[in-house]
Design a protein around this motif. Structure first.
Motif, PDB file in Angstrom:
ATOM      1  N   ARG A  99       0.862  -1.079  -0.012  1.00  0.00           N
ATOM      2  CA  ARG A  99       0.005   0.126   0.071  1.00  0.00           C
ATOM      3  C   ARG A  99       0.723   1.272   0.016  1.00  0.00           C
ATOM      4  N   CYS A 147      -4.043  -3.098   6.211  1.00  0.00           N
ATOM      5  CA  CYS A 147      -4.636  -1.835   5.776  1.00  0.00           C
ATOM      6  C   CYS A 147      -6.026  -1.529   6.793  1.00  0.00           C
ATOM      7  N   ALA A 148      -6.303  -0.332   7.115  1.00  0.00           N
ATOM      8  CA  ALA A 148      -7.389  -0.033   7.518  1.00  0.00           C
ATOM      9  C   ALA A 148      -8.621  -0.192   6.813  1.00  0.00           C
ATOM     10  N   ILE A 260      -1.480   2.180   8.545  1.00  0.00           N
ATOM     11  CA  ILE A 260      -1.031   3.333   8.410  1.00  0.00           C
ATOM     12  C   ILE A 260      -0.118   3.831   9.582  1.00  0.00           C
ATOM     13  N   TYR A 285      -8.352   7.894   8.251  1.00  0.00           N
ATOM     14  CA  TYR A 285      -8.310   6.978   9.323  1.00  0.00           C
ATOM     15  C   TYR A 285      -9.044   7.451  10.655  1.00  0.00           C
TER      16      TYR A 285
HETATM   17 MO   LIG Z   1      -3.402   1.425   4.821  1.00  0.00          MO
END
Ligand SMILES: [Mo]
Ligand SMILES: Nc1nc2c(c(=O)[nH]1)N[C@H]1C(S)=C(S)[C@@H](COP(=O)(O)O)O[C@H]1N2
Length: 410
Positions: A99, A147-148, A260, A285
């Protein structure tokens, strides 16, 4: 540590003028606009510390991305779950998802420096070379980077909701063995003041530009409690030097938190006595939507998920099959996994081995020809079970609901 409480306090301090937010207007923070455009690389602006400027011809990701291992989305590449069927507990680098907000910078480890500075330090700024870091006491951990937005596409395909961001299925996760130096070791050597509250790692990749606005280098503050608890500054991944796409020479690894937080190509650590903000904990986020407060809810910890080690829309032969998959949670270990192949009943899956991050499992299945929807649902050590649906949030984070996996048996 109550992360939601921490965030509310930090936000209140910011609004009272007691916190700093570089690259972010007060109004911008008040609105916490959820508009996310498409990122564009700004010619190497962030790559001045030991990083080489990006060249126009540089691809966003340097490692090969064969179609049998990855689905590519612009500057990002998602792991195909069928590519994990023949792997062990760890995800090999050749199939670990990537990412990138902009692109993978090429960094010379000999020229690289880690700059540590800020109002939370007792003395002045400190600089570490790659050699310095490799000579500090090391630690090795197994941790996921996820990843979120992993699972984001299911907000649309299962719940009919609009979300912005990369349309990942469940392949924006990988588990690796990370070797490096504990962030606490580095911070204690740099000398912390009692007043220190936040640590902000800053990446050396090009500045992130979105919607015509330069948001600066990719960065996101960590509360000091978390920074001192279990965060690693990693220089090896699965026994090899960190690959360029995963943050060479040094990245942050923040166990159980959204991807992140794990800043790649680390160039700076700002240690602050005032709470810090960046676009990555204000504009992005956070959970925005009817189910959340108007200023959104900060996302830190990951949720519970499960995935089958099968192609999406897999085609299987009738007769004896063994379904396999993995389940994981940001709250800790998985206690139980159940699988449904008929849309009605649930059977317990059999755990395969055990490990600190995800739980591998399998279940024998003898299907007749036809169309099926497979479902897996996990319960973690805190008792959280994957629900049928999750509340909508505009940026599509934390899709922890049960995923309906289509399969055809022929
Ligand atoms: Mo991410
Ligand atoms: N410097 C920097 N760090 C970063 C990013 C980035 O674009 N730049 N992306 C973050 C995001 S959103 C995720 S999910 C993870 C992905 O790590 P990976 O590419 O090694 O899988 O890195 C994080 N760290």
């Amino acid at each position: 540590m109550d992360e939601a409480q921490y965030d509310r306090t930090r936000l209140a301090q910011f609004l009272a003028g007691e916190a700093r937010a570089d690259g972010l207007s007060r109004r911008g923070l008040m609105r916490l606009s959820a508009a996310v455009g498409v990122g564009v690389a700004a010619g190497g602006a962030g790559a001045s510390v030991g990083g080489a400027p990006a060249r126009a011809a540089d691809p966003p990701i340097l490692k090969p991305l064969p179609a049998e291992l990855f689905t590519v989305f612009g500057t990002n590449a998602e792991t195909r779950w069928e590519a994990l069927r023949d792997t062990g507990y760890l995800v090999p680098v050749d199939r670990f998802f990537v990412r990138n907000h902009t692109l993978t910078p090429r960094i010379d480890a000999d020229a690289w420096r880690l700059r540590i500075s800020g109002s939370g330090l007792r003395g002045g700024p400190v600089e570490l070379t790659y050699r310095d870091l490799r000579h500090l006491p090391s630690d090795t951990i197994t941790a996921a980077v996820e990843c979120a937005g992993n699972g984001r596409s299911f907000f649309t395909s299962q719940q009919g909701q609009t979300v912005s961001g990369t349309a990942w299925k469940l392949g924006a996760i990988g588990v690796a063995r990370w070797k490096g130096v504990r962030l606490s070791t580095v911070l204690k050597r740099a000398g912390l003041r009692r007043a220190a509250v936040d640590v902000q790692p800053v990446g050396l990749d090009p500045d992130f530009v979105t919607g015509g606005v330069n948001l600066g280098p990719v960065r996101r503050p960590l509360p000091l409690d978390k920074a001192l608890h279990d965060v690693l500054l990693a220089y090896e991944m699965n026994g090899e030097p960190l690959p360029p796409d995963h943050g060479f020479p040094v990245r942050v690894v923040v166990p159980n938190w959204i991807g992140i937080a794990s800043i790649k190509w680390l160039g700076q650590l700002e240690v602050s006595a005032e709470p810090l903000f960046s676009p990555w904990n204000t504009q992005f986020y956070r959970l925005f939507g009817p189910a959340y407060p108007t200023d959104g809810e900060l996302v830190s910890r990951q949720t519970v998920k499960s995935a089958f080690e099968l192609p999406w829309e897999a085609s299987l032969a009738a007769g004896r099959q063994v379904l396999r998959g993995r389940s994981w949670s940001g709250n800790g270990r998985i206690r139980r996994v159940e699988v449904s192949t008929d849309g009605r009943t649930w059977r317990p899956a059999r755990p395969i081995g055990h490990g600190p991050v995800w739980q591998r499992w399998e279940l024998p299945w003898h299907p007749a020809p036809g169309a099926y929807t497979l479902r897996a649902r996990a319960t973690d050590v805190t008792g959280v079970t994957q629900p049928e649906t999750v509340p909508h949030n505009t940026l599509g984070y934390l899709f922890g609901a049960i995923v309906r996996h289509p399969v055809t048996v022929v």
